[in-house]
Write a protein that holds these residues in place. Structure first.
Motif, PDB file in Angstrom:
ATOM      1  N   UNK A  92       0.850  -1.200   0.000  1.00  0.00           N
ATOM      2  CA  UNK A  92       0.000   0.000   0.000  1.00  0.00           C
ATOM      3  C   UNK A  92       0.883   1.246   0.000  1.00  0.00           C
ATOM      4  N   UNK A  93       2.019   1.180   0.679  1.00  0.00           N
ATOM      5  CA  UNK A  93       2.832   2.404   0.813  1.00  0.00           C
ATOM      6  C   UNK A  93       4.317   2.198   0.519  1.00  0.00           C
ATOM      7  N   UNK A  94       4.721   0.995   0.260  1.00  0.00           N
ATOM      8  CA  UNK A  94       6.107   0.705  -0.072  1.00  0.00           C
ATOM      9  C   UNK A  94       6.219   0.283  -1.535  1.00  0.00           C
ATOM     10  N   UNK A  95       7.418   0.330  -2.144  1.00  0.00           N
ATOM     11  CA  UNK A  95       8.649   0.913  -1.631  1.00  0.00           C
ATOM     12  C   UNK A  95       8.465   2.403  -1.343  1.00  0.00           C
ATOM     13  N   UNK A  96       9.073   2.888  -0.285  1.00  0.00           N
ATOM     14  CA  UNK A  96       8.952   4.313   0.043  1.00  0.00           C
ATOM     15  C   UNK A  96       9.987   5.099  -0.766  1.00  0.00           C
ATOM     16  N   UNK A  97       9.680   6.377  -1.036  1.00  0.00           N
ATOM     17  CA  UNK A  97      10.596   7.153  -1.883  1.00  0.00           C
ATOM     18  C   UNK A  97      11.876   7.577  -1.170  1.00  0.00           C
ATOM     19  N   UNK A  98      12.934   7.722  -1.942  1.00  0.00           N
ATOM     20  CA  UNK A  98      14.136   8.399  -1.469  1.00  0.00           C
ATOM     21  C   UNK A  98      14.270   9.683  -2.270  1.00  0.00           C
ATOM     22  N   UNK A  99      14.730  10.747  -1.628  1.00  0.00           N
ATOM     23  CA  UNK A  99      14.909  12.026  -2.314  1.00  0.00           C
ATOM     24  C   UNK A  99      16.345  12.508  -2.195  1.00  0.00           C
ATOM     25  N   UNK A 100      16.839  13.097  -3.241  1.00  0.00           N
ATOM     26  CA  UNK A 100      18.052  13.924  -3.141  1.00  0.00           C
ATOM     27  C   UNK A 100      17.570  15.326  -2.779  1.00  0.00           C
ATOM     28  N   UNK A 101      18.085  15.864  -1.650  1.00  0.00           N
ATOM     29  CA  UNK A 101      17.592  17.141  -1.123  1.00  0.00           C
ATOM     30  C   UNK A 101      18.306  18.320  -1.787  1.00  0.00           C
ATOM     31  N   UNK A 102      18.063  18.457  -3.077  1.00  0.00           N
ATOM     32  CA  UNK A 102      18.749  19.487  -3.865  1.00  0.00           C
ATOM     33  C   UNK A 102      18.512  20.895  -3.312  1.00  0.00           C
ATOM     34  N   UNK A 103      17.256  21.183  -2.960  1.00  0.00           N
ATOM     35  CA  UNK A 103      16.935  22.535  -2.478  1.00  0.00           C
ATOM     36  C   UNK A 103      17.579  22.819  -1.134  1.00  0.00           C
ATOM     37  N   UNK A 104      17.611  21.804  -0.277  1.00  0.00           N
ATOM     38  CA  UNK A 104      18.266  21.932   1.025  1.00  0.00           C
ATOM     39  C   UNK A 104      19.759  22.178   0.836  1.00  0.00           C
ATOM     40  N   UNK A 105      20.372  21.397  -0.040  1.00  0.00           N
ATOM     41  CA  UNK A 105      21.805  21.566  -0.308  1.00  0.00           C
ATOM     42  C   UNK A 105      22.109  22.985  -0.770  1.00  0.00           C
ATOM     43  N   UNK A 106      21.253  23.489  -1.673  1.00  0.00           N
ATOM     44  CA  UNK A 106      21.467  24.820  -2.228  1.00  0.00           C
ATOM     45  C   UNK A 106      21.338  25.873  -1.125  1.00  0.00           C
ATOM     46  N   UNK A 107      20.291  25.751  -0.310  1.00  0.00           N
ATOM     47  CA  UNK A 107      20.073  26.736   0.761  1.00  0.00           C
ATOM     48  C   UNK A 107      21.222  26.714   1.760  1.00  0.00           C
ATOM     49  N   UNK A 108      21.806  25.543   1.937  1.00  0.00           N
ATOM     50  CA  UNK A 108      22.913  25.369   2.876  1.00  0.00           C
ATOM     51  C   UNK A 108      24.230  25.820   2.232  1.00  0.00           C
ATOM     52  N   UNK A 109      24.247  25.819   0.906  1.00  0.00           N
ATOM     53  CA  UNK A 109      25.482  26.165   0.197  1.00  0.00           C
ATOM     54  C   UNK A 109      26.569  25.127   0.383  1.00  0.00           C
TER      55      UNK A 109
END
Lengths: 451, 451
Positions: B77-94
């Motif tokens: 019903x809910x798996x496989x669960x997604x994995x994300x590359x946190x591109x926006x977080x990386x950018x905000x963090x520099x």
């Protein structure tokens, strides 16, 4: 073993275009009018509050409109959204019908509102806008818009209907988390708000009032624009990604819906799931019944009048040809805050008038009962708004069983209810009142409309 | 254009087995002891409260254990669960580092707890059990178990830590929606609860106390069993589906983590994401650093003592070899209710002792700050527990930048925070206290342990 079936699309299968039902409507809707001259308005009349591309989409006649690459990229965070066959629900109900639901609550905002928030923030950013204003009822739209604005570097001021501001602090804090400023409406920030407060200092607010306030602020500054979460044609357009996907998913499931159901506030939820299926009816002779479900306490489609009326309480919008209870109508404080709106989108209004849409109204308690029954069997606790669609889906299944037939029923589960838990608490405490407007009360409201 | 990248697995790619790290541990954990005889206990000692298959899994030595078909069907019903590359977080963090997160909040329960709830309810049902008891902190585990029990036709009684019962009514009502009965702990229903209330009528409760109460009730009736949401080996086992998927997703992304991070309460969250990567370290000579993050107010892994102690407050469990602050320790009322546990799972304890795990502790406010920063950039408002993992991930990225290197960082975003919004409200109101236990305070607690 009970088992729910998930029907997924790959990212590659995600539709790249929104569907514009205007192109296929046998009777085109009447034009919006200038309230003073009573002449049809041109796109320029909207330029003070909307960016040009959204005005263009509002009056577009082409059948499909390309979704920009940057919008697609954000959609891909949470789309294509899943469709489920509600096997456990069917079994608990003992129905011979098949029930499917499209789930739009799995994204950051918890509802379908992200689909148009992302598009609207994108187009505003493209045209050099710096600040946005908007209204929100239960806060689903405001939450969706808050993140979208932050993502595109836009400031956001949200007028939140006062009763929801207090009933649902959760989404207000979520909006704050995304950096938006949230004000309870009616407020003293605007002339529209002050006018309401003068005549009723205890006003619980309404979407119509909040729209007036947000539009008033936007009209004062060329770098500030307004965004609406429902009602308008371009909002319905963006939501058709839901139905476009659902068409493909039904095909994957080797099935096709006899009935498609969406709850109804201003129209975007219902439009999103149903318009692509209504196209199939119009163009390919399919026979899907498309059902709107509104609260019995706010029955514009089932008991309201088709006429020109304002989209907001203060009369700042053009006059729109729609089913309405009157732009000054303040609905009962039900928990489905997103359904507390006096009017109906122009496209759905015309489609209802022409017999392409079937309108139903339901009482609050029955809808929560349906929502809890759904949660027990399918796991997801629905948003109060979505409960109206669920209650109607259960009705359809029961009716089919009485008729001795099996129907294929599809509804839009537009959001989860994890932030509406206080409403469920009241339901369990037997503290959810039912309200029904009689035809006489509606007629009185409608007769009082001044435009 | 900022863009997040989603890494998906198809249902066919979903792992069909859980991973049992016991098989690969160079030093096996010490056995649990009978508190009276101080002799190793056999599986039969657990039979009063657990079904046989879970006891078998608790002491299993084989490397992989098949996931039953009915559990797989519910996972789907809910798996496989997604994995994300946190591109926006990386950018905000520099940052020059790459940050990935595995998102376990997209299911009905809003957290990773569903993974073991479904398995535990299934095995109990298989063995003819009628009723279950359990404890819950913030309510994630209780919500997950409530739906799983309803699905398999089991009654459920939940002892919810009193401070969370009042701080987080949301999850209590969600549990009610699924048909579970929820009682604030300490309660007067059990001898363990009454004893605590006698010495401290204002006790905020703790996971240790709630476990005692739930175990006490289960032990009184052969058709009632107890289920635990963390700490035990079979719970960690079920959660390895997270890391098993993450291994495949990293491969799809063409990347491999230098650091894997999970927040730490009893261990199931961290075990789930990290055990398959620790296996890669042990068996294939990989060098991933696996980091646990616990609250500074409950620092069993960073400042506690490795010794035999009880898993619950009343001393109803066997003695377990683990890092602990003492089974009577009642942690500060921080909002990450799931991390308020005095001890650590036996497997993680042994792995920390042997240098396979790196333990960190963080303060509450910094973690919420990290969570809001994450929400602004990636959209999802995290559960307070997950904020600890996020704060540590930001630390790792900043450290790598200072060192002038780029690292690949993966953390487990174990749940969403839509039902923890009151905690965020306190954060925005500058009303979230920080608590740090000194080594001296910990030593005093540990010296007082009586077993």
């Amino acid at each position: 073993m009970k088992k729910s079936t998930k029907i997924l699309l790959s990212e590659k299968e995600m539709p790249r275009q929104w569907y514009n039902i205007f192109a296929d409507m046998p009777n085109k809707p009447l034009p919006p009018l200038n309230p003073v001259t009573r002449e049809p308005i041109g796109p320029e009349a909207l330029a003070a509050v909307f960016p040009m591309e959204l005005i263009r989409q509002e009056v577009a006649t082409e059948r499909y409109i390309d979704i920009p690459e940057e919008v697609l990229n954000l959609y891909k965070i949470y789309r294509p959204s899943p469709m489920y066959r509600a096997i456990n629900l069917e079994k608990a109900l003992g129905t011979k019908s098949k029930i499917y639901y499209k789930y739009e609550g799995g994204n950051y905002s918890g509802s379908h509102k992200a689909n148009t928030a992302i598009a609207q923030a994108y187009y505003n950013k493209q045209e050099g806008i710096k600040r946005m204003t908007t209204e929100t009822g239960a806060g689903q739209w405001g939450s969706a818009m808050s993140f979208a604005c932050h993502h595109f570097g836009l400031e956001l001021l949200v007028f939140m209907v006062k009763v929801s501001y207090h009933q649902k602090p959760g989404r207000r804090i979520l909006m704050n988390s995304y950096g938006a400023k949230v004000v309870p409406s009616p407020s003293t920030m605007t002339a529209s708000g002050r006018k309401v407060l003068e005549s009723d200092p205890e006003s619980p607010g309404s979407l119509g009032i909040a729209i007036s306030e947000a539009m008033e602020i936007a009209a004062q500054d060329p770098y500030t624009k307004y965004s609406l979460g429902s009602v308008l044609n371009h909002v319905s357009l963006h939501q058709t990604i839901i139905g476009q996907e659902a068409l493909l998913q039904m095909e994957k499931a080797g099935d096709y819906p006899d009935v498609v159901i969406g709850c109804f506030g201003g129209g975007s939820n219902f439009s999103g799931i149903s318009f692509p299926f209504i196209r199939e009816n119009i163009v390919n002779g399919r026979k899907t019944r498309c059902v709107t479900v509104e609260p019995s306490s706010c029955p514009k489609l089932t008991k309201g009048k088709f006429m020109y009326d304002f989209g907001d309480s203060a009369g700042l919008t053009p006059l729109l040809p729609m089913y309405t209870l009157g732009h000054n109508f303040v609905p009962e404080k039900i928990h489905a805050g997103g359904l507390r709106y006096h009017g109906a989108g122009v496209l759905v209004s015309q489609l209802l008038k022409d017999g392409f849409v079937d309108a139903k109204a339901k009482m609050q308690r029955e809808c929560f009962e349906a929502g809890v029954f759904f949660a027990k069997n399918e796991g997801i606790l629905p948003a109060p708004e979505s409960n109206y669609a669920i209650a109607a889906a259960l009705d359809e299944a029961r009716k089919a069983d009485i008729e001795g037939v099996s129907r294929t029923i599809l509804f839009n589960l537009s959001g989860h209810g994890h932030m509406d838990i206080s409403a469920y608490e009241k339901y369990f405490d037997n503290n959810l009142p039912d309200h029904e407007m009689t035809q006489e009360e509606v007629d009185k409201c409608v007769a009082a409309i001044e435009i």
